[in-house]
Design an enzyme around this catalytic site. Structure first.
Site, PDB file in Angstrom:
ATOM      1  N   SER A  28       5.612  -7.413   8.269  1.00 47.77           N
ATOM      2  CA  SER A  28       6.413  -8.623   8.095  1.00 47.77           C
ATOM      3  C   SER A  28       7.863  -8.269   8.367  1.00 47.77           C
ATOM      4  O   SER A  28       8.263  -7.097   8.231  1.00 47.77           O
ATOM      5  CB  SER A  28       6.272  -9.147   6.658  1.00 47.77           C
ATOM      6  OG  SER A  28       7.213 -10.175   6.393  1.00 47.77           O
ATOM      7  N   TYR A  82       5.897  -6.927  -2.389  1.00 44.23           N
ATOM      8  CA  TYR A  82       5.555  -7.353  -1.031  1.00 44.23           C
ATOM      9  C   TYR A  82       6.369  -6.565  -0.003  1.00 44.23           C
ATOM     10  O   TYR A  82       5.815  -6.040   0.972  1.00 44.23           O
ATOM     11  CB  TYR A  82       5.814  -8.848  -0.881  1.00 44.23           C
ATOM     12  CG  TYR A  82       5.323  -9.443   0.419  1.00 44.23           C
ATOM     13  CD1 TYR A  82       3.982  -9.765   0.591  1.00 44.23           C
ATOM     14  CD2 TYR A  82       6.195  -9.683   1.477  1.00 44.23           C
ATOM     15  CE1 TYR A  82       3.522 -10.318   1.787  1.00 44.23           C
ATOM     16  CE2 TYR A  82       5.744 -10.230   2.663  1.00 44.23           C
ATOM     17  CZ  TYR A  82       4.410 -10.545   2.819  1.00 44.23           C
ATOM     18  OH  TYR A  82       3.954 -11.082   3.990  1.00 44.23           O
TER      19      TYR A  82
END
Length: 235
Positions: free
Chosen positions: A130, A143
């Protein structure tokens, strides 16, 4: 058996980016196996397995099932991921570990289990990080850590498994995985002029799994409409 077709395993394949990748690979002639905690996979998949890919035994059973049913594995797409968004003071160790396990440790487990099949096929691995590996919003520690770890794990896999197996990582930005109605401003803020779609990531994944990217390994591909190259300061 897959009747001579290239075989791909796509984790997190029941929806979102994973479903988009499964759909694209099937359209390109791949035999696609999807894995997810959801009981049903996309209709484009040749076979779906319900599995928690953070669990070592489940991963072993998943890969053994492919060895038995399909007999080969040419492409591994490690796409499954979750987010727990909480202030650091409220983030429990259990929640941290669950995110790291699903997003990062699962890739290690899958690559380790699938190594013999991938080497035999001279296959490729695509992992899904990401842009949060490079920039953050508040309350996303687990995350961000998991996605940053995937960058390093992927280039380590590329060096360890080459030349038989290539490994690359895609870092998506904002991808409209739920087909939400977006505002003009949502799209206009991107240098590319729009928010991303699952098909954008699927096209890149398909290229990275295919023969035309044979000289590409250990690399990160950011697909974010240019947002991480845009300087943003409050006036």
């Amino acid at each position: 058996m897959a009747e001579g077709k290239r075989v791909a395993l796509v984790t997190g394949g029941a929806r979102g980016i994973g479903r988009g990748i499964a759909r694209r690979l099937a359209a390109d002639g791949w035999h696609v196996v999807t894995a997810d905690t959801e009981p049903e996979g996309p209709p484009e998949a040749a076979r779906h397995a319900r599995a928690d890919i953070a669990d070592e035994a489940a991963v072993r059973a998943l890969v053994d099932g492919i060895a038995s049913a399909e007999g080969r594995l040419d492409g591994l797409v490690c796409n499954a991921g979750i987010m727990v968004r909480k202030p650091l003071r409220d983030l429990s160790l259990e929640e941290w570990s669950r995110v790291i396990g699903t997003n990062l440790t699962s890739t290690y487990l899958l690559a380790r289990a699938a190594e013999p099949l991938l080497r035999a096929a001279r296959g490729a691995i695509v992992t899904m990080a990401s842009t949060r590996a490079h920039q953050s919003e508040p309350d996303t520690e687990s995350y961000a850590a998991s996605k940053g770890g995937l960058l390093a794990l992927t280039h380590a896999l590329a060096v360890s498994l080459g030349p038989e197996v290539r490994a690359n990582v895609i870092s998506p930005g904002w991808i409209n995985v739920r087909d939400e109605t977006l505002s003009e401003a949502d799209n206009a803020q991107h240098p590319a002029g729009r928010v991303g779609r699952p098909e954008d990531i699927a096209a890149l994944a398909a290229w990275l799994l295919g023969p035309e990217s044979g000289f590409v390994t250990g690399s990160e591909f950011i697909s974010d409409g240019g947002m991480t190259r845009k300087m943003i300061y409050e006036d």
